[in-house]
Design a protein around this motif. Structure first.
Motif, PDB file in Angstrom:
ATOM      1  N   SER A  86       1.203   8.093   3.554  1.00 63.13           N
ATOM      2  CA  SER A  86       1.982   8.689   2.475  1.00 63.13           C
ATOM      3  C   SER A  86       2.044  10.198   2.677  1.00 63.13           C
ATOM      4  O   SER A  86       1.119  10.777   3.260  1.00 63.13           O
ATOM      5  CB  SER A  86       1.332   8.368   1.121  1.00 63.13           C
ATOM      6  N   PRO A  87       3.107  10.866   2.170  1.00 60.87           N
ATOM      7  CA  PRO A  87       3.133  12.328   2.216  1.00 60.87           C
ATOM      8  C   PRO A  87       2.208  12.965   1.176  1.00 60.87           C
ATOM      9  O   PRO A  87       1.905  14.156   1.256  1.00 60.87           O
ATOM     10  CB  PRO A  87       4.599  12.658   1.930  1.00 60.87           C
ATOM     11  N   GLU A  88       1.747  12.184   0.201  1.00 60.32           N
ATOM     12  CA  GLU A  88       0.883  12.708  -0.856  1.00 60.32           C
ATOM     13  C   GLU A  88      -0.554  12.817  -0.349  1.00 60.32           C
ATOM     14  O   GLU A  88      -1.154  11.832   0.060  1.00 60.32           O
ATOM     15  CB  GLU A  88       0.954  11.813  -2.091  1.00 60.32           C
ATOM     16  N   PRO A  94      -5.078   1.828  -1.690  1.00 63.66           N
ATOM     17  CA  PRO A  94      -4.992   0.948  -2.862  1.00 63.66           C
ATOM     18  C   PRO A  94      -4.078   1.484  -3.973  1.00 63.66           C
ATOM     19  O   PRO A  94      -3.659   0.717  -4.841  1.00 63.66           O
ATOM     20  CB  PRO A  94      -6.441   0.860  -3.352  1.00 63.66           C
ATOM     21  N   GLU A  95      -3.781   2.778  -3.936  1.00 69.30           N
ATOM     22  CA  GLU A  95      -2.947   3.371  -4.974  1.00 69.30           C
ATOM     23  C   GLU A  95      -1.448   3.300  -4.648  1.00 69.30           C
ATOM     24  O   GLU A  95      -0.623   3.626  -5.494  1.00 69.30           O
ATOM     25  CB  GLU A  95      -3.335   4.839  -5.172  1.00 69.30           C
ATOM     26  N   LEU A  96      -1.106   2.874  -3.448  1.00 66.66           N
ATOM     27  CA  LEU A  96       0.297   2.784  -3.066  1.00 66.66           C
ATOM     28  C   LEU A  96       0.947   1.565  -3.709  1.00 66.66           C
ATOM     29  O   LEU A  96       0.295   0.542  -3.949  1.00 66.66           O
ATOM     30  CB  LEU A  96       0.421   2.682  -1.541  1.00 66.66           C
ATOM     31  N   GLU A  99       5.863  -1.946  -2.629  1.00 71.18           N
ATOM     32  CA  GLU A  99       7.026  -1.591  -1.817  1.00 71.18           C
ATOM     33  C   GLU A  99       6.651  -0.595  -0.728  1.00 71.18           C
ATOM     34  O   GLU A  99       7.132  -0.679   0.409  1.00 71.18           O
ATOM     35  CB  GLU A  99       8.127  -1.009  -2.708  1.00 71.18           C
ATOM     36  N   HIS A 100       5.788   0.355  -1.073  1.00 73.95           N
ATOM     37  CA  HIS A 100       5.366   1.359  -0.091  1.00 73.95           C
ATOM     38  C   HIS A 100       4.486   0.711   0.993  1.00 73.95           C
ATOM     39  O   HIS A 100       4.638   1.002   2.183  1.00 73.95           O
ATOM     40  CB  HIS A 100       4.598   2.475  -0.795  1.00 73.95           C
ATOM     41  N   ILE A 101       3.579  -0.162   0.583  1.00 73.68           N
ATOM     42  CA  ILE A 101       2.721  -0.853   1.544  1.00 73.68           C
ATOM     43  C   ILE A 101       3.554  -1.724   2.477  1.00 73.68           C
ATOM     44  O   ILE A 101       3.246  -1.861   3.668  1.00 73.68           O
ATOM     45  CB  ILE A 101       1.651  -1.686   0.808  1.00 73.68           C
ATOM     46  N   TYR A 102       4.639  -2.284   1.953  1.00 73.84           N
ATOM     47  CA  TYR A 102       5.546  -3.089   2.783  1.00 73.84           C
ATOM     48  C   TYR A 102       6.114  -2.231   3.922  1.00 73.84           C
ATOM     49  O   TYR A 102       6.217  -2.679   5.069  1.00 73.84           O
ATOM     50  CB  TYR A 102       6.665  -3.662   1.920  1.00 73.84           C
ATOM     51  N   LYS A 103       6.474  -0.982   3.615  1.00 65.74           N
ATOM     52  CA  LYS A 103       6.966  -0.061   4.641  1.00 65.74           C
ATOM     53  C   LYS A 103       5.876   0.227   5.674  1.00 65.74           C
ATOM     54  O   LYS A 103       6.150   0.324   6.872  1.00 65.74           O
ATOM     55  CB  LYS A 103       7.440   1.244   4.010  1.00 65.74           C
ATOM     56  N   LEU A 104       4.642   0.352   5.203  1.00 67.71           N
ATOM     57  CA  LEU A 104       3.519   0.619   6.094  1.00 67.71           C
ATOM     58  C   LEU A 104       3.288  -0.566   7.039  1.00 67.71           C
ATOM     59  O   LEU A 104       3.100  -0.391   8.246  1.00 67.71           O
ATOM     60  CB  LEU A 104       2.262   0.900   5.274  1.00 67.71           C
ATOM     61  N   VAL A 105       3.322  -1.780   6.504  1.00 67.45           N
ATOM     62  CA  VAL A 105       3.145  -2.976   7.330  1.00 67.45           C
ATOM     63  C   VAL A 105       4.262  -3.076   8.372  1.00 67.45           C
ATOM     64  O   VAL A 105       4.032  -3.438   9.527  1.00 67.45           O
ATOM     65  CB  VAL A 105       3.091  -4.240   6.452  1.00 67.45           C
ATOM     66  N   ASN A 106       5.480  -2.744   7.962  1.00 70.52           N
ATOM     67  CA  ASN A 106       6.600  -2.759   8.906  1.00 70.52           C
ATOM     68  C   ASN A 106       6.392  -1.749  10.033  1.00 70.52           C
ATOM     69  O   ASN A 106       6.748  -2.016  11.193  1.00 70.52           O
ATOM     70  CB  ASN A 106       7.916  -2.464   8.186  1.00 70.52           C
TER      71      ASN A 106
END
Length: 210
Positions: A86-88, A94-96, A99-106
């Protein structure tokens, strides 16, 4: 500089990376992984970042030491990548959002497929370290990806055991382990339609009633 050194007792390679001793601790007022640092894009959700102090390289180093017939050395061929979650700066995995974790898995999947095209790469390991005790110098949320030119010893032993079990029993060892844990139920931590996680049988402490 870095190289691979052969352990003749365990019959496996060990990565020796003297260059990683030069890794800096992150200044309190600056982070290279945050937008605005000049090291990453101004806008990103997840990002692959080539490790600045890699133990493995596609253009490997010349080994620091000279080997022998017993103590062999090899070039540190491979790839080390940092995967920014994340940029944050203070956001943990665990705080993502889902939808964001889906991008990470991809992104993990994309990097795995790309690195797998290299025939010299034998194993790809995605992981996350936390805390200064294990050498983390950058607290920004990130994991790492190491593409090895060999299969690590523990994984090789597990694969060989599975092959041996299949030839002896005609069954998949992992499948049978999953079936037994599903029937037993008490060691399962979590299960859904795609995954099952359970405490290994060897780590289970039996309950004794007096």
């Amino acid at each position: 500089m870095s190289e691979l050194r052969w352990n003749p007792l365990l019959k496996t390679w060990t990565m020796v990376a003297s260059n990683r001793q030069a890794r800096p601790n992150m200044p309190k007022d600056w982070c290279p992984f945050c937008p605005g640092s000049g090291r990453v894009p101004e806008h990103y959700d997840v990002l692959k970042y080539d490790n600045d102090f890699p133990a493995l390289k596609l253009n490997p180093d010349k080994p620091d030491v000279e080997g022998s017939d017993l103590y062999r050395v090899a070039e540190n061929y491979g790839k080390c990548e940092v995967i920014l979650y994340s940029p944050e700066h203070t956001k943990t995995l665990p705080e993502l959002s889902v939808e964001h974790i889906y991008k990470l898995v991809n992104l993990w999947t994309e990097r795995f497929r790309e690195l797998s095209k290299d025939e010299k790469i034998k194993y790809i390991f995605e992981f996350e370290n936390r805390g200064e005790e294990v050498g983390v110098t950058m607290p920004h949320p990130h994991g790492q990806l190491y593409a090895y030119p060999f299969v690590p010893l523990k994984l090789k032993v597990e694969l060989d055991s599975c092959k041996e079990y299949y030839f002896e029993k005609g069954k998949c060892m992992i499948c049978q382990m999953n079936e037994e844990e599903t029937d037993f139920k008490e060691r399962i931590i979590y299960e859904n339609d795609s995954f099952i996680a359970y405490i290994p049988f060897l780590l289970t402490i039996p309950t004794v009633f007096l």
